[in-house]
Structures are given as structure tokens and as C-alpha cells.
Design a protein around this motif. Structure first.
Motif, PDB file in Angstrom:
ATOM      1  N   ASP A 190       0.985  -1.159   0.055  1.00  0.00           N
ATOM      2  CA  ASP A 190      -0.278   0.221  -0.107  1.00  0.00           C
ATOM      3  C   ASP A 190       0.943   1.276  -0.177  1.00  0.00           C
ATOM      4  O   ASP A 190       0.642   1.247   0.290  1.00  0.00           O
ATOM      5  CB  ASP A 190      -0.936  -0.189   1.625  1.00  0.00           C
ATOM      6  N   ASP A 212      -0.934   1.418  -4.709  1.00  0.00           N
ATOM      7  CA  ASP A 212      -1.548   0.989  -3.580  1.00  0.00           C
ATOM      8  C   ASP A 212      -2.405   1.215  -4.560  1.00  0.00           C
ATOM      9  O   ASP A 212      -2.681   2.379  -5.721  1.00  0.00           O
ATOM     10  CB  ASP A 212      -2.378   1.139  -2.718  1.00  0.00           C
ATOM     11  N   GLU A 246      -0.952  -2.733  -7.762  1.00  0.00           N
ATOM     12  CA  GLU A 246      -1.895  -3.246  -7.317  1.00  0.00           C
ATOM     13  C   GLU A 246      -3.531  -2.508  -8.080  1.00  0.00           C
ATOM     14  O   GLU A 246      -3.608  -1.539  -8.136  1.00  0.00           O
ATOM     15  CB  GLU A 246      -2.277  -3.293  -5.904  1.00  0.00           C
TER      16      GLU A 246
HETATM   17 MG    MG Z   1      -4.759  -2.683   1.006  1.00  0.00          MG
END
Ligand code: MG
Ligand code: C2E
Ligand code: MG
Ligand code: MG
Length: 294
Positions: A190, A212, A246
């Protein structure tokens, strides 16, 4: 109590939410109920690690997976960690769950090592800083990963979330240094959402960052998002850190990430978190495709 669990997890996510009067009781009750149910789940092998592919953004080739905790219910519903981990955050039960995650992750890696299709894959485990600071973290890891068929630590990654509570910096740095000595890679999870990204990068022995999802979300739709991601990659690059994005859901996001210099990614576009057997089949299918004539 499932409705309660959903309700309280939604509230707990707000962070600043306050409980009043009877709500405090109900909150405590929900917490206790979750703890008790988790306790039995641990004893009855009722937790699962789902695996989500991590790919090379250049060609979509899988390079590994992130292990994500799941709690399958009798109803068939499979709970994600945000709906139950809040109830054990500062509890010894969290430590036991963490140990289970590591033991299970290590056994997955060990199984992969003997299969040619999976032998090169890395496995990333999420570890809380709380777990890391427990005495003997690496020693108990060695016990699990050693033995007759030792796990290749070069295939093991840890993901740690940068939070304000990484304040016990000295202890964390110590254990991360022990991990590094074993060849384990450590990623800041993150990345960009915490309080002290820059100082973490320069002070902590880490090998990479995970951007993130909230930064990736609008990258193909808003130039501000692109600037942010560019800045994040710019922070990691001088340290030679690997960068993983991500939450990639659209091909356009992949194109932008590639252009900005992000090497790896994960997201529903490539694969959802899935049981270990499915992951094995997914990788095999991908490799089969690879061999098709162009
Ligand atoms: Mg996360
Ligand atoms: P994380 O480590 O940042 O994991 C990524 C989260 O993003 C996962 O949520 C994953 O399912 C989700 N995700 C991945 N790709 C996409 C996408 O394309 N779109 C969307 N909307 N979401 C995507 P999940 O599995 O619910 O896990 C939430 C968090 O719980 C994780 O965030 C991690 O911080 C924590 N967690 C998960 N497993 C463990 C564990 O074994 N131990 C500990 N301590 N924490 C864990
Ligand atoms: Mg993670
Ligand atoms: Mg993350």
C-alpha cells in the motif's frame, strides 16, 4: 452474527467512527463472536490462503502470487480479511493466524519447488509489523522452512504495510535485516498511503514497493493519478526497488503503468485471488498458451 460482522467491519473501516452507549456493547459482542469463531476455525483448519497472480506487465507472464487470507463460511460465503481481522488486531490470536499464514505459505512454496511449472514462482505473504516484532520471528520461520526439503528463501516475499505504528523502527529494521540475510525480499505494501514513505525507503532494508490500488484506480482517466504514480515510481527507482502495481482492472491501466516504468502488476484483469489448486491450473494454462504458434 454475520450481519453484525459486516456492519461492524464497515464501521471500523472509517477509522474515525465512534461508538456510543449500547453500540459499544454490540461492538464488543461482535468482536468476541468473531474471535471465538476464528479460534475454532484455526483449530479445525477452517482458514484458507487464496492466491492472486502477480505478472510481468511487459507480457502478462505470471512471476508469482500474493497469498490473501480467506475465511470460508458454512453458508458457502468466503470472507475477506477486512471483515474479520479488525477483531483480532491487538490480540494474541492475530499472532497465531500469522503463524498459520506463514506455515501454510511455506508448505505451498515447498510443493511448488518440485513442480517444473511452478518452481520459479515467488510467493508473497502479508505480515503485520506486530508479528515481525515478536521475538524469534526468523527462528520459527527457519523451523518451518528448513528440514529435509528446505524452502528456497529467494522465492519468499514478505509484504509489510507502512503505518505510523512502524514506530518501533529499530526492531523492525533488525528483523528485516535477518530476512534479507536469508534472501527473502521485503515489499512495502500500500505504498504511498502511509505517513513516512520517503524515510521508510531510505531507512528500511526493503526490496520493493507495491503501489496501492487507489492510485492505480484512475490512472487511465485522470492525469493527476498519473502524476502521483510517476512520483511514487520516482521515489522507488533511485533505490533500485521493484515496483508492483495493485488493483489493475483495465488494459488501459496496464498501458499507462508500463509507460511510467512499472514492471509488475496484479489485479482482476489478470486473475482474481483463487484457491491454490486453481492457481496451479491457471499458471499451467498460461504456460500452455505460451507454446502455441504465434
Ligand atoms: Mg491494501
Ligand atoms: P493487500 O495486501 O493490499 O492486498 C490487496 C487487496 O486488493 C486484496 O484484498 C485483493 O483481493 C484486492 N485486489 C486485488 N486486485 C484487485 C482488483 O483488481 N480490484 C479490486 N477492487 N481489488 C483487488 P483482500 O484479499 O480483501 O485483502 C485486504 C487486505 O487484508 C490486504 O491488502 C492485506 O493488507 C490484508 N491481508 C490479507 N491477507 C493477509 C494475511 O495473511 N495476513 C495479514 N496480516 N494481512 C492480510
Ligand atoms: Mg499485500
Ligand atoms: Mg496492498
Amino acid at each position: 452474527h454475520q450481519a453484525d460482522m459486516a456492519m461492524y467491519s464497515a464501521k471500523s473501516e472509517g477509522g474515525g467512527y465512534r461508538f456510543y452507549g449500547h453500540e459499544i456493547d454490540r461492538h464488543q459482542q461482535a468482536r468476541r463472536a468473531i474471535r471465538e469463531a476464528l479460534e475454532s476455525a484455526l483449530q479445525e483448519n477452517g482458514l484458507a490462503l487464496y492466491l492472486q497472480p502477480i505478472v510481468d506487465l511487459a507480457d502478462g507472464r505470471p512471476v508469482g502470487a500474493e497469498a490473501l487470507l480467506r475465511w470460508p463460511q458454512a453458508s458457502g460465503e468466503v470472507l475477506a480479511p477486512d471483515s474479520f481481522l479488525w477483531a483480532v488486531h491487538d490480540d494474541p490470536l492475530m499472532e497465531r493466524i500469522g503463524r498459520w499464514v506463514i506455515a501454510t505459505g511455506v508448505s505451498i512454496l515447498r510443493a511448488w519447488q518440485s513442480e517444473s511449472a511452478l518452481a520459479e514462482m515467488t510467493l508473497a505473504l502479508n505480515v503485520s509489523d506486530w508479528e515481525l516484532r515478536k521475538k524469534g520471528f526468523c527462528e520459527s520461520l527457519d523451523q518451518l522452512a528448513g528440514g529435509e526439503h528446505p524452502v528456497n528463501y529467494a522465492r519468499l516475499h514478505f509484504e509489510i504495510v507502512e503505518t505510523a505504528s512502524l514506530s518501533d523502527r529499530k526492531e523492525i529494521v533488525e528483523v528485516l535485516t535477518q530476512c534479507a540475510a536469508r534472501g527473502i525480499s521485503v515489499y512495502l505494501d500500500d505504498f504511498g498511503t502511509g505517513y513516512a514513505s520517503l524515510s521508510h525507503l531510505s531507512e528500511m532494508p526493503v526490496n520493493g514497493v507495491k503501489i496501492d490500488r487507489r492510485f492505480v484506480d484512475q490512472i487511465d482517466r485522470a492525469s493527476q493519478s498519473r502524476s502521483l504514480v510517476q512520483a511514487i515510481i520516482g521515489m522507488a527507482e533511485p533505490f533500485g526497488h521493484a515496483v508492483v502495481a495493485e488493483g489493475i482492472e483495465r488494459p488501459e491501466q496496464t498501458a499507462w503503468l508500463r509507460q511510467l516504468g512499472c514492471r509488475y502488476g496484479q489485479g482482476y484483469l489478470f486473475g482474481r485471488p483463487m484457491p491454490a489448486d486453481e492457481f496451479r491450473a491457471w499458471v499451467t494454462a498460461w504456460q500452455g498458451q505460451d507454446e502455441l504458434p504465434a
